[in-house]
Design an enzyme around this catalytic site. Structure first.
Site, PDB file in Angstrom:
ATOM      1  N   ASP A  12       0.801  -1.241  -0.098  1.00 54.53           N
ATOM      2  CA  ASP A  12       0.059   0.064   0.091  1.00 54.53           C
ATOM      3  C   ASP A  12       0.740   1.247   0.133  1.00 54.53           C
ATOM      4  O   ASP A  12       1.892   1.094   0.706  1.00 54.53           O
ATOM      5  CB  ASP A  12      -0.826   0.022   1.084  1.00 54.53           C
ATOM      6  CG  ASP A  12      -1.977   1.109   1.160  1.00 54.53           C
ATOM      7  OD1 ASP A  12      -3.221   0.561   1.425  1.00 54.53           O
ATOM      8  OD2 ASP A  12      -1.622   2.140   1.049  1.00 54.53           O
ATOM      9  N   ASP A 106      -4.369   2.480  -4.643  1.00 54.80           N
ATOM     10  CA  ASP A 106      -3.217   2.440  -4.090  1.00 54.80           C
ATOM     11  C   ASP A 106      -2.604   0.925  -3.370  1.00 54.80           C
ATOM     12  O   ASP A 106      -1.574   1.004  -2.588  1.00 54.80           O
ATOM     13  CB  ASP A 106      -2.682   3.498  -3.372  1.00 54.80           C
ATOM     14  CG  ASP A 106      -2.927   3.488  -1.747  1.00 54.80           C
ATOM     15  OD1 ASP A 106      -3.885   2.747  -1.474  1.00 54.80           O
ATOM     16  OD2 ASP A 106      -2.334   4.022  -1.025  1.00 54.80           O
ATOM     17  N   GLU A 107      -3.475   0.004  -3.425  1.00 51.99           N
ATOM     18  CA  GLU A 107      -3.212  -1.319  -2.866  1.00 51.99           C
ATOM     19  C   GLU A 107      -3.146  -2.511  -3.449  1.00 51.99           C
ATOM     20  O   GLU A 107      -4.098  -2.711  -4.360  1.00 51.99           O
ATOM     21  CB  GLU A 107      -4.063  -1.500  -1.277  1.00 51.99           C
ATOM     22  CG  GLU A 107      -5.536  -1.401  -1.385  1.00 51.99           C
ATOM     23  CD  GLU A 107      -5.986  -1.679  -0.086  1.00 51.99           C
ATOM     24  OE1 GLU A 107      -5.438  -2.360   0.691  1.00 51.99           O
ATOM     25  OE2 GLU A 107      -7.063  -1.420   0.047  1.00 51.99           O
TER      26      GLU A 107
END
Ligand code: TTP
Ligand code: MG
Length: 385
Positions: A12, A106-107
């Site tokens: 992340d 974003d992960e």
């Protein structure tokens, strides 16, 4: 055969939107930066770790954030910037790991199950982290554990710019001291409810059995029971990747001769194994399916060490067929499936390991000659379920 050890990495990006803004404007580095709406009516989208020290966090009203950190620098979000960076990071991860899942902007989860035979999963993920940051300039953290949930919580503990591995068997030990709110999906409302029951840490949940938690909290109870023990399992799934290669054949006339059926199965197995190598993958699960004349259908699968080797697939398929086939019954359809694909990085080792297998290399060479070396990586003409 032993089941491969599960390794799941969760990655992340750190304060993602802020990190992307910092790359546009390096003067902001080291400052308490808040990205959000209007200073009077908006909420915080995200903030830098410097601002977090003052208690500022996502979704907080901007008014409150400015009270906590009056000298914070407010930045408006830049349209289009974050999805561009997100796509860049995705591209790096997808080029390294065929079995990955993009869980949000974003992960990511990467399934490294069984890979400890070929490389150290922690070192591998550390190298991936380094490459992402060196290439894009974005800091990223990761957790590595036996399942997605523990890996995700580990990432949170590792942040910012950190890495944390939870060894197999240490899941409960790691989770117990953490607050229940650290479990994904446990919001403020549930935290308060648990508090009235005297449950503050994840370890407090261990005092209850599953029935008790279910009676107190309904479905959440079952989830929390498993989560607290580090035993909540969900698959890493990337719907864009093929997850299996299969071949089925329906006979024009019902078949009862097991020698004939086995010959057919071997032929089909060679075909799917060939497809597998063409995709530059290896498989760790083999399934055989039989449908009888009355449409009764049975299938059986076996987990194996990840391989590309025809002889291992054939041996496994024969074993499954012998266990499955009710001798003398009329067969209408046979099927073979290879699944649980593994990383291409190990292929180097596997190809070397089976160097003596001339037949295999003829097959690989034939594909390379026919399609060209580069085309080989991209050829995806698979039959899916
Ligand atoms: P997160 O990964 O939750 O947060 P983050 O990357 O800013 O910080 P962390 O280091 O804790 O991971 O979310 C990713 C991005 O998604 C974040 O930078 C901004 C955006 N976002 C929102 O737009 N609204 C929200 O409520 C949250 C939590 C995030
Ligand atoms: Mg993030």
């Amino acid at each position: 055969m032993n089941k491969p050890l599960p390794y799941i990495a969760h990655l992340d990006l750190d304060s993602f939107f802020v990190s992307a803004e910092l790359l546009q404007n390096p003067a902001l580095k080291g400052l308490p930066v808040i990205i959000g709406g209007s200073a009077t009516r908006g909420v915080v989208t995200t903030c830098s770790y410097e601002a977090r020290k003052y208690g500022v966090k996502s979704a907080m009203p901007m008014i409150k954030a400015m009270e906590l950190c009056p000298h914070a620098v407010l930045v408006k979000s830049t349209r289009g910037l974050y999805s561009k960076y997100s796509a860049w990071v995705t591209q790096i991860i997808s080029s390294k790991a065929p079995l990955y899942q993009k869980a949000s902007i974003d992960e990511f989860y990467v399934d490294l199950t069984g890979m400890d035979k070929y490389f150290n999963p922690y070192e591998w993920t550390l190298a991936l982290k380094k490459e992402i940051t060196e290439t894009t300039g974005l800091p990223i953290s990761f957790g590595l554990a036996s399942n997605k949930l523990v890996a995700k919580i580990a990432t949170d503990e590792a942040k910012p710019n950190g890495a944390l591995q939870i060894p197999h068997g240490m899941e409960q030990f790691f989770l117990a001291p953490l607050k229940v709110g650290k479990i994904p999906g446990v919001g403020n409302h549930l935290v308060e409810k648990l508090q009235t029951l005297g449950i503050v840490t994840i370890g407090d949940l261990l005092l209850y059995n599953e029935n008790e938690l279910e009676n107190l909290l309904g479905k959440n109870g079952n989830y929390l029971y498993k989560a607290a023990r580090g035993e909540y399992i969900s698959e890493v799934n990337n719907s864009r990747e093929s997850k299996s290669i299969s071949n089925e054949h329906t006979f024009d006339e019902y078949q009862t001769n097991s020698d004939f059926l086995l010959t057919e199965l071997v032929r089909m197995t060679e075909k799917v194994a060939f497809e597998l190598r063409r995709e530059e993958k290896s498989a760790a699960c083999v399934t055989v399916k039989i449908r009888y004349h009355n449409f009764e259908t049975f299938s059986k699968q076996l987990h194996i060490e990840p391989t590309i080797d025809d002889s291992i697939f054939i041996k496994t398929v024969k074993k499954l067929f012998n266990e499955l086939y009710k001798s003398g019954k009329k067969v209408r359809l046979l099927g073979v499936k290879l699944s649980q694909f593994q990383l291409p990085q190990i292929q180097g080792n596997l190809f070397t390991d089976v160097k003596k297998n001339q037949q295999l290399f003829h097959a690989i060479d034939a594909v390379k000659l026919k399609y060209g070396k580069n085309a080989l990586q991209k050829a995806i003409t698979v039959k899916k379920d």
